[in-house]
Design an enzyme around this catalytic site. Structure first.
Site, PDB file in Angstrom:
ATOM      1  N   TYR A  57       0.847  -1.191   0.000  1.00 20.79           N
ATOM      2  CA  TYR A  57       0.000   0.000   0.000  1.00 20.79           C
ATOM      3  C   TYR A  57       0.878   1.235   0.000  1.00 20.79           C
ATOM      4  O   TYR A  57       1.976   1.219   0.546  1.00 20.79           O
ATOM      5  CB  TYR A  57      -0.888   0.028   1.261  1.00 20.79           C
ATOM      6  CG  TYR A  57      -2.349   0.064   0.900  1.00 20.79           C
ATOM      7  CD1 TYR A  57      -2.884   1.198   0.296  1.00 20.79           C
ATOM      8  CD2 TYR A  57      -3.184  -1.029   1.112  1.00 20.79           C
ATOM      9  CE1 TYR A  57      -4.214   1.237  -0.080  1.00 20.79           C
ATOM     10  CE2 TYR A  57      -4.510  -0.993   0.741  1.00 20.79           C
ATOM     11  CZ  TYR A  57      -5.030   0.151   0.141  1.00 20.79           C
ATOM     12  OH  TYR A  57      -6.337   0.184  -0.231  1.00 20.79           O
ATOM     13  N   GLU A  59      -0.585   5.131  -0.389  1.00 16.95           N
ATOM     14  CA  GLU A  59      -1.269   6.353  -0.822  1.00 16.95           C
ATOM     15  C   GLU A  59      -0.293   7.524  -0.797  1.00 16.95           C
ATOM     16  O   GLU A  59       0.540   7.644   0.111  1.00 16.95           O
ATOM     17  CB  GLU A  59      -2.458   6.637   0.095  1.00 16.95           C
ATOM     18  CG  GLU A  59      -3.598   5.668  -0.160  1.00 16.95           C
ATOM     19  CD  GLU A  59      -4.772   5.862   0.769  1.00 16.95           C
ATOM     20  OE1 GLU A  59      -4.667   6.662   1.716  1.00 16.95           O
ATOM     21  OE2 GLU A  59      -5.786   5.200   0.547  1.00 16.95           O
ATOM     22  N   THR A 229      -4.194   5.198 -22.120  1.00 13.89           N
ATOM     23  CA  THR A 229      -4.088   3.879 -21.510  1.00 13.89           C
ATOM     24  C   THR A 229      -2.799   3.235 -22.011  1.00 13.89           C
ATOM     25  O   THR A 229      -2.267   3.609 -23.055  1.00 13.89           O
ATOM     26  CB  THR A 229      -5.290   3.001 -21.891  1.00 13.89           C
ATOM     27  OG1 THR A 229      -5.501   3.110 -23.291  1.00 13.89           O
ATOM     28  CG2 THR A 229      -6.528   3.421 -21.148  1.00 13.89           C
TER      29      THR A 229
END
Ligand code: DSN
Length: 435
Positions: A57, A59, A229
Site C-alpha cells: 500500500y 497512498e 491507456t
C-alpha cells in the site's frame, strides 16, 4: 520459471479459474484478434503484474506517502515517471490513474468545477470516447460538452472545429479518439486551444504506442495535457498515464488523481508500465510501431480491392472502419458475430455518415486494427490473406431479417473450412513474437 509456470501456480488453489485462464490463452492463440484496442503484453509485463508489488500500500506520491516501507515503491514509481517523460518527451508524468476513464475524469476534475466547466470533444458515434462527454458517462452530466464530428469525407475539418471553438469558448479542447483512422493534427488543435484560451488535451490511448515508436506525430510540444491507456498499441498492462507540460498543471493533476479520485496506487501495475516503457524505448518497438501502420494500410487495401468501403478511404494509423451496411446491407453487429464464429475477432462500431438505421448496438460498421496481429509477427502479405478470409466470412452472411432458428450463413458448409483456414494462419504466428 516462465510465465506459463507462474500461471500453473493457480491450478492447485483454484482449478476453476485456472481452467478459464487456460481456455482464454488457447482462444487468444488460436483466433485472430483485430480489436484495435487489444494487444499481447509481453511475458515480462505480465510477470511484473504478478510481482510482490501487488502486496504494498502507498497512498500519496514518492517521498510523500501515508505508509512506511516505501523504499522500493518510491524508487520504482520515480523510475516509471522518468521513463514516461523520456519516451513521450513531456516533463511531468502521473502513472497512478487506474485506467483511461479515471485518467480523463481526473484531468477534467483538476481544472474544472462540476456544472461550470465547458469542454469540446469529438462525438462518440464519430470516434470519440464515452469519457469525452457522452450523456451516459458522468463526464457528460458533470460538464457542458460541445461535440464536433467528421465531415462528409469522414475526416476532421479543422476550420469547422476552430469556428465552433471560437463560439463555444471551451475551457478544455480535447482531441484523440477511439475510432479515427487518420493522423491527428496536434499542432492545429494546440493553436485553436491557445486562440480561445483553452487547455489542450489529447487522449492518445489508441495511438500511444505509435507515438512512442515514432509512427504517429507526437503531441509534444503542441498539447498541454496528454492522457492514455497503456495496454493498446503501447502493449503494457491495463492502466493509464497522464503527461503535462507545466508544473502547475502537473500539481493539479497529481492532486486530482490522489486524493481527488483514488486511494492507493496499484504498484504491480505501475511496475508493469515501467517494463512496457522500457520495451517501447527500443529499436525493436520502433520497428513494431512502423509495421502496425504498414499492416493496417495493407489490410485496408486488401479489403478495398475486394469491394469494401473503408471510411475516409484508408488509414494512417493502426485501425480502420468498414461500413458493411453500405456495401453488403449487413449490420456491423451481425458481421462481427459471424466473424467470431470462424475465429476472427473484431468489434462492431458506429461510423460517421451512417445510414438512418445505425444505432450504437446495431451500427453500420466494424472496426479492425493490427496491433495484436503485428505483435504475432504478421506482415503485409498476411494482411492480404486476412482480408481474403474476412471477405469469405462476410460474403457468406445473410442480409435482412433471419427467421428464428435459421442460420445467419448463406451456406453453412463453407463455415468449417473457413474456420480451419483462420486457425491455420493464426497458428503460424505464435504470440509474443519480437523481431
Ligand atoms: N473505447 C474502447 C476501445 O477503443 O476499445 C476503450 O475504452
Amino acid at each position: 520459471m516462465d510465465i506459463h509456470e507462474i500461471t500453473s501456480l493457480i491450478k492447485d488453489t483454484d482449478p476453476e479459474i485456472f481452467d478459464l485462464v487456460t481456455k482464454e490463452e488457447e482462444r487468444q492463440t488460436s483466433q485472430i484478434r483485430l480489436i484495435p484496442s487489444e494487444n499481447y503484453a509481453s511475458p515480462a509485463v505480465r510477470a511484473a503484474l504478478a510481482s510482490v508489488f501487488t502486496n504494498k500500500y502507498g497512498e500519496g506520491y514518492p517521498g510523500r506517502r501515508y505508509y512506511q516501507g516505501q523504499v522500493n515503491t518510491d524508487a520504482m514509481e520515480n523510475m516509471v515517471r522518468e521513463r514516461a517523460a523520456k519516451v513521450f518527451g513531456y516533463p511531468y508524468a502521473n502513472v497512478q490513474a487506474l485506467s483511461g476513464a479515471p485518467a480523463n475524469l481526473a484531468v477534467y476534475n483538476a481544472f474544472l468545477k462540476p456544472f461550470e466547466g465547458r469542454i469540446m470533444a469529438m462525438r462518440l458515434d464519430h470516434g470519440g470516447h464515452l469519457t469525452h462527454g457522452s450523456p451516459v458517462s458522468v463526464t457528460g452530466s458533470w460538464f457542458e460538452f460541445l461535440h464536433y464530428g467528421c465531415n462528409e469525407n469522414d475526416v476532421l475539418d479543422m476550420e469547422e472545429i476552430r469556428r465552433m471553438a471560437l463560439e463555444f469558448k471551451p475551457h478544455i479542447l480535447v482531441c484523440g479518439y477511439t475510432a479515427y483512422p487518420r493522423t491527428i493534427d496536434f499542432e492545429a488543435f494546440g493553436e485553436i486551444a491557445k486562440e480561445v484560451g483553452a487547455i489542450s488535451m489529447a487522449d492518445i490511448s489508441h495511438i500511444a504506442g505509435l507515438v512512442a515508436g515514432g509512427a504517429h506525430p507526437s503531441p509534444w510540444p503542441h498539447i498541454d495535457i496528454v492522457t492514455f491507456t497503456t495496454h493498446k498499441t503501447l502493449r503494457g498492462p491495463r492502466a493509464a498515464i497522464i503527461l503535462s507540460k507545466n508544473p502547475e498543471h502537473a500539481e493539479k493533476i497529481d492532486k486530482s488523481v490522489f486524493p481527488g479520485m483514488q486511494g492507493g496506487p496499484h504498484f504491480n501495475t505501475i511496475a508493469a508500465i515501467g517494463v512496457a516503457l522500457k520495451e517501447a524505448d527500443s529499436d525493436a518497438f520502433r520497428a513494431y510501431a512502423a509495421q502496425v501502420v504498414k499492416n493496417a494500410r495493407a489490410l485496408a487495401q486488401g479489403l478495398k480491392k475486394r469491394g469494401y468501403r473503408i471510411l475516409s478511404g484508408g488509414t494512417d494509423n493502426h485501425l480502420m472502419l468498414v461500413n458493411v451496411r453500405s456495401t453488403h446491407n449487413l449490420s456491423g453487429k451481425r458481421v462481427a458475430k459471424a466473424m467470431e464464429e470462424v475465429g476472427i475477432i473484431c468489434n462492431f462500431n458506429t461510423v460517421p455518415n451512417a445510414s438512418d438505421r445505425q444505432k450504437p448496438l446495431n451500427p453500420d460498421g466494424i472496426r479492425l486494427g493490427t496491433p495484436a496481429v503485428t505483435t504475432r509477427g504478421m506482415k503485409e502479405e498476411h494482411m492480404d490473406e486476412l482480408a481474403g478470409l474476412i471477405d469469405r466470412a462476410i460474403s457468406n452472411v445473410r442480409a435482412g431479417k433471419i427467421p428464428k432458428g435459421e442460420s445467419h450463413w448463406k451456406d453453412e458448409g463453407l463455415v468449417k473450412p473457413l474456420a480451419e483456414d483462420v486457425r491455420a494462419l493464426a497458428e503460424k504466428f505464435p504470440t509474443f513474437t519480437w523481431e
